[in-house]
Each structure stands twice: as C-alpha cells, then as structure tokens.
Design a protein around this motif. Structure first.
Motif, mmCIF file in Angstrom:
data_model
loop_
_atom_site.group_PDB
_atom_site.id
_atom_site.type_symbol
_atom_site.label_atom_id
_atom_site.label_comp_id
_atom_site.label_asym_id
_atom_site.label_seq_id
_atom_site.Cartn_x
_atom_site.Cartn_y
_atom_site.Cartn_z
ATOM 1 N N SER A 125 18.915 0.660 37.885
ATOM 2 C CA SER A 125 18.601 2.077 38.009
ATOM 3 C C SER A 125 19.883 2.829 38.337
ATOM 4 O O SER A 125 20.766 2.313 38.998
ATOM 5 N N ASP A 127 19.971 5.510 40.184
ATOM 6 C CA ASP A 127 19.821 6.316 41.397
ATOM 7 C C ASP A 127 20.551 5.750 42.605
ATOM 8 O O ASP A 127 20.493 6.313 43.688
ATOM 9 N N GLY A 128 21.257 4.640 42.434
ATOM 10 C CA GLY A 128 22.061 4.101 43.515
ATOM 11 C C GLY A 128 21.323 3.137 44.434
ATOM 12 O O GLY A 128 21.920 2.549 45.318
ATOM 13 N N THR A 129 20.019 2.986 44.243
ATOM 14 C CA THR A 129 19.278 2.041 45.076
ATOM 15 C C THR A 129 19.065 0.750 44.289
ATOM 16 O O THR A 129 19.104 0.732 43.069
ATOM 17 N N ASN A 130 18.849 -0.308 45.015
ATOM 18 C CA ASN A 130 18.624 -1.603 44.388
ATOM 19 C C ASN A 130 17.147 -1.971 44.317
ATOM 20 O O ASN A 130 16.808 -3.049 43.849
ATOM 21 N N ALA A 131 16.261 -1.091 44.765
ATOM 22 C CA ALA A 131 14.832 -1.418 44.816
ATOM 23 C C ALA A 131 14.288 -1.736 43.429
ATOM 24 O O ALA A 131 13.561 -2.718 43.250
#
Length: 164
Positions: A125, A127-131
């Motif tokens: 993603s 968006d900078g998150t790893n979720a």
C-alpha cells in the motif's frame, strides 16, 4: 476485444478499480471452473479448450487491471475474489473433484503474476502503513500452506494421473 470490454467494466477512476469490479472479476474467474461432468472424451477436450481460452482472456484482463491500479489496496477486489476462488478449488479438490485440477493451475498462475508484478507492487500500500501488506502476506501464506500441505499436494499428482 472482450478483454478490453471486461477491463473497462472493472476499472474505476485512474489508479483504482470500480466499486462493482469484484462482481466482474468473480464472473470471469468462475469461468475457469469446470461446468459439468462429462463422460465423453470429446466433451472433456472441448471443456479443457474452453477453459484454456478463458484463462488467456482472464490473464489479459488481469494484466490490464495490474497496470491500471496504483497499489495493492486498489487491487483488493481482485485479491478478494482470487482468494475466494482458490479456497473453492482447494475444497473441491479435497472432495475428489478431479476436474478442478486445471483450475488450480490457472489460478496459481494468475496469482503468481499479480504477486510478482513490479516487485510486489500489488501486495503493498502507498499509505505508509504495513497493515495491508501484512494482511496480504498472511492470506497468501495461508493459502500456500493449504496448497503445499503434504497430503493435499501429494494427491494432486494422483488427480492428474487419473485423468489419463
């Protein structure tokens, strides 16, 4: 022509798939499943040929969708449907439905192309998150574990041999 039509129906605004794209993807991927049981060798050959042509078409549609989306979150409808179809195929094969063996191969090829696309762009993603990446990695590894399960995997060879 048909691949472009399906792609244009599934694409949304630039970089995203349409909110209803999962329905189109579901219908396209479902065509890789066996339609009916046939005892005739000629009908089996025709069915095999139809699925191969469909696989070629679906591969083209997925190629266009991969190039259209920006990141994995925008490809989520395709991932969700691929996961669902793969679960269906695995369960059918566990139940002894030998006609699903080629469906497994086709789905694995499509998923492999999606995972490999631009070094994993579609499992990440922006968006900078790893979720999202973590959830995709978990789902893919869970499905691979099912496919590579010693009992299941060893039975795949038997399924392919029983077709001859």
């Amino acid at each position: 022509g048909v691949a472009f039509l399906l792609f244009y129906a599934a694409r949304g605004v630039p970089g995203r798939l349409h909110s209803k794209s999962q329905s189109i993807i579901k219908i396209a991927l479902a065509q890789l499943f066996p339609v009916e049981k046939s005892n005739s060798e000629q009908n089996k050959n025709v069915e095999c040929f139809k699925r191969h042509v469909t696989f070629t078409l679906v591969t083209q549609v997925f190629g266009k969708m991969r190039a259209h989306v920006r990141d994995g979150k925008n490809f989520a409808p395709a991932w969700n449907e691929m996961y669902s179809c793969l679960e269906t195929v695995i369960e059918a094969l566990k139940q002894g439905e030998t006609d699903y063996a080629s469906s497994l191969g086709y789905l694995m090829q499509i998923m492999t192309a999606c995972v490999n696309y631009r070094n994993g762009k579609l499992v990440k993603s922006q968006d900078g998150t790893n979720a999202f990446e973590d959830s995709q990695a978990f789902t893919i590894s869970k499905l691979l574990h099912k496919v590579l399960d010693a009992e299941f995997y060893s039975n795949l060879g038997k399924l392919n041999q029983s077709k001859k």
